[in-house]
Design a protein around this motif. Structure first.
Motif, short mmCIF file in Angstrom:
data_model
loop_
_atom_site.label_atom_id
_atom_site.label_comp_id
_atom_site.label_asym_id
_atom_site.label_seq_id
_atom_site.Cartn_x
_atom_site.Cartn_y
_atom_site.Cartn_z
N VAL A 40 14.16 70.64 116.55
CA VAL A 40 14.70 69.41 117.13
C VAL A 40 16.09 69.11 116.59
O VAL A 40 17.03 68.84 117.35
N PHE A 41 16.24 69.18 115.27
CA PHE A 41 17.51 68.87 114.66
C PHE A 41 18.60 69.86 115.06
O PHE A 41 19.71 69.46 115.43
N THR A 42 18.31 71.15 114.97
CA THR A 42 19.35 72.15 115.25
C THR A 42 19.79 72.12 116.70
O THR A 42 20.99 72.25 117.00
N SER A 43 18.85 71.92 117.61
CA SER A 43 19.20 71.87 119.04
C SER A 43 20.06 70.65 119.36
O SER A 43 21.07 70.75 120.06
N ALA A 44 19.66 69.50 118.83
CA ALA A 44 20.39 68.26 119.11
C ALA A 44 21.77 68.27 118.47
O ALA A 44 22.77 67.89 119.09
N ILE A 45 21.86 68.74 117.23
CA ILE A 45 23.13 68.71 116.51
C ILE A 45 24.14 69.67 117.12
O ILE A 45 25.33 69.37 117.21
N ASP A 46 23.70 70.84 117.56
CA ASP A 46 24.61 71.79 118.22
C ASP A 46 25.32 71.12 119.40
O ASP A 46 26.52 71.32 119.62
N PHE A 47 24.57 70.34 120.15
CA PHE A 47 25.11 69.68 121.34
C PHE A 47 26.01 68.50 120.95
O PHE A 47 27.12 68.35 121.47
N LEU A 48 25.56 67.68 120.00
CA LEU A 48 26.25 66.45 119.65
C LEU A 48 27.46 66.65 118.74
O LEU A 48 28.32 65.79 118.66
N ALA A 49 27.53 67.80 118.05
CA ALA A 49 28.62 68.04 117.12
C ALA A 49 29.81 68.73 117.76
O ALA A 49 30.84 68.94 117.10
N GLY A 50 29.71 69.10 119.02
CA GLY A 50 30.81 69.78 119.69
C GLY A 50 30.77 71.28 119.51
O GLY A 50 31.79 71.96 119.68
N ALA A 51 29.60 71.82 119.18
CA ALA A 51 29.49 73.27 118.99
C ALA A 51 29.40 74.01 120.32
O ALA A 51 29.75 75.20 120.40
N ILE A 52 28.94 73.35 121.36
CA ILE A 52 28.83 73.97 122.68
C ILE A 52 30.13 73.75 123.47
O ILE A 52 30.74 74.69 123.97
N ILE A 53 30.54 72.48 123.58
CA ILE A 53 31.85 72.15 124.13
C ILE A 53 32.46 71.08 123.22
O ILE A 53 31.73 70.28 122.64
N PRO A 54 33.79 71.06 123.06
CA PRO A 54 34.41 70.03 122.21
C PRO A 54 34.05 68.63 122.69
O PRO A 54 33.91 68.38 123.90
N ILE A 55 33.93 67.71 121.77
CA ILE A 55 33.52 66.33 122.09
C ILE A 55 34.46 65.66 123.10
O ILE A 55 33.99 64.92 123.97
N PRO A 56 35.79 65.86 123.04
CA PRO A 56 36.65 65.22 124.04
C PRO A 56 36.33 65.60 125.48
O PRO A 56 36.75 64.91 126.41
N PHE A 57 35.61 66.70 125.70
CA PHE A 57 35.28 67.14 127.06
C PHE A 57 34.10 66.35 127.65
O PHE A 57 33.83 66.47 128.83
N PHE A 58 33.42 65.58 126.82
CA PHE A 58 32.34 64.73 127.32
C PHE A 58 32.95 63.55 128.08
O PHE A 58 34.14 63.24 127.90
N PRO A 59 32.15 62.87 128.92
CA PRO A 59 32.65 61.64 129.56
C PRO A 59 33.19 60.67 128.51
O PRO A 59 32.65 60.58 127.40
N GLU A 60 34.24 59.95 128.83
CA GLU A 60 34.98 59.15 127.86
C GLU A 60 34.10 58.19 127.06
O GLU A 60 34.19 58.13 125.82
N LYS A 61 33.22 57.47 127.73
CA LYS A 61 32.38 56.50 127.02
C LYS A 61 31.40 57.20 126.08
O LYS A 61 31.17 56.75 124.95
N LEU A 62 30.84 58.30 126.55
CA LEU A 62 29.91 59.05 125.71
C LEU A 62 30.64 59.69 124.52
O LEU A 62 30.12 59.70 123.40
N ALA A 63 31.86 60.17 124.76
CA ALA A 63 32.64 60.79 123.69
C ALA A 63 32.95 59.79 122.58
O ALA A 63 32.90 60.13 121.39
N LYS A 64 33.23 58.56 122.95
CA LYS A 64 33.52 57.52 121.94
C LYS A 64 32.30 57.25 121.06
O LYS A 64 32.43 57.01 119.86
N VAL A 65 31.12 57.28 121.69
CA VAL A 65 29.88 57.07 120.92
C VAL A 65 29.64 58.26 120.00
O VAL A 65 29.32 58.09 118.81
#
Length: 267
Positions: free
Chosen positions: A182-207
């Motif tokens: 659970v931790f490794t899967s979620a963190i890979d996505f939320l930390a920008g390991a798959i795509i950089p965080i700025p590429f997320f929708p603006e409101k989601l990226a700020k969170v």
């Protein structure tokens, strides 16, 4: 402090011996990074203005991510620690006159650092000579490079502190497999390991940028190319320090509780 430095040195020297594994890792990470670079380049050719980072900044992000994968990949957890918890060998660790949290923290830092040292230099050297625009660009400036190094140290410390939290939570489960997945899967996505965080929708990226996971690779890798600057840069480094303190304290408190309630069966 000397005893924890000894654990660090021992684990670092041990990790430096796995050169064949490091060579295989270098080849895998280089070609994976090249594939990502080609994919991003294809998207940028379609409409470069639609992306929040410049092409050179994005490509540098990818190459640095691959070069320092051992620093920030949460899934690179130590199976030895999980086995000690699951099989009861933890009793030997608890019998030592050391703080188990500090000992595991020092070992984890050394393990990641030794892997990174063996792999990062070949990848960076090759990436610098890859023809433009697919190669690693130079840092935005010398001050940005110095901030990049400081943020790398903080990012590594935050990553290890999160891993320590996973180890400690394994005390309270029958099997650590679920917590680990659970931790490794979620963190890979939320930390920008798959795509950089700025590429997320603006409101989601700020969170996401306010969460502890963004304090790992997201901050140093974006500082390198100048993608983070001004007040955003100060805020990002401040959050790195804040989350490092909070997660470390949380891990230590849970570790104390786990040590008191740990039951080792067998003889």
């Amino acid at each position: 402090m000397k005893k924890y430095l000894s654990f660090f040195k021992l684990r670092f020297v041990m990790g430096m011996q796995y050169r064949a594994a490091a060579l295989a890792g270098v080849c895998t990470q280089f070609f994976w990074g090249l594939m990502e670079v080609m994919i991003f380049s294809a998207f940028y050719e379609a409409d470069a203005a639609a992306f929040p980072m410049s092409l050179s900044a994005t490509i540098s992000y990818v190459w640095l991510q691959e070069a320092f994968l051992a620093f920030f990949a949460v899934w690179m957890l130590e199976g030895e620690i999980f086995e000690a918890i699951r099989k009861g060998n933890l009793a030997y660790e608890l019998a030592r006159p050391v703080d188990i949290y500090n000992m595991w923290f020092a070992r984890s830092v050394a393990n990641r650092l030794s892997r990174a040292v063996l792999r990062c230099f070949p990848i960076l050297l090759i990436a610098v000579f890859v023809p433009a625009p697919y190669g690693l660009c130079m840092p935005a400036s010398l001050p940005y490079f110095m901030l990049f190094l400081a943020a790398m140290v903080l990012g590594l410390a935050v990553t290890v502190s999160v891993c320590m939290l996973i180890y400690v939570l394994a005390f309270f489960t029958i099997s650590p497999r679920g917590v680990r997945m659970v931790f490794t899967s979620a963190i890979d996505f939320l930390a920008g390991a798959i795509i950089p965080i700025p590429f997320f929708p603006e409101k989601l990226a700020k969170v996401l940028e306010m969460l502890p996971f963004a304090a790992m690779q997201n901050v140093p890798l974006r500082i390198y190319s100048g993608s983070l600057n001004g007040t955003e840069l100060v805020q990002a480094i401040s959050l790195q320090i804040f989350w490092l303190v909070v997660i470390t304290l949380m891990g230590k408190i849970l570790c104390r509780k786990a040590e008191k309630s740990a039951v080792v069966q067998g003889g």
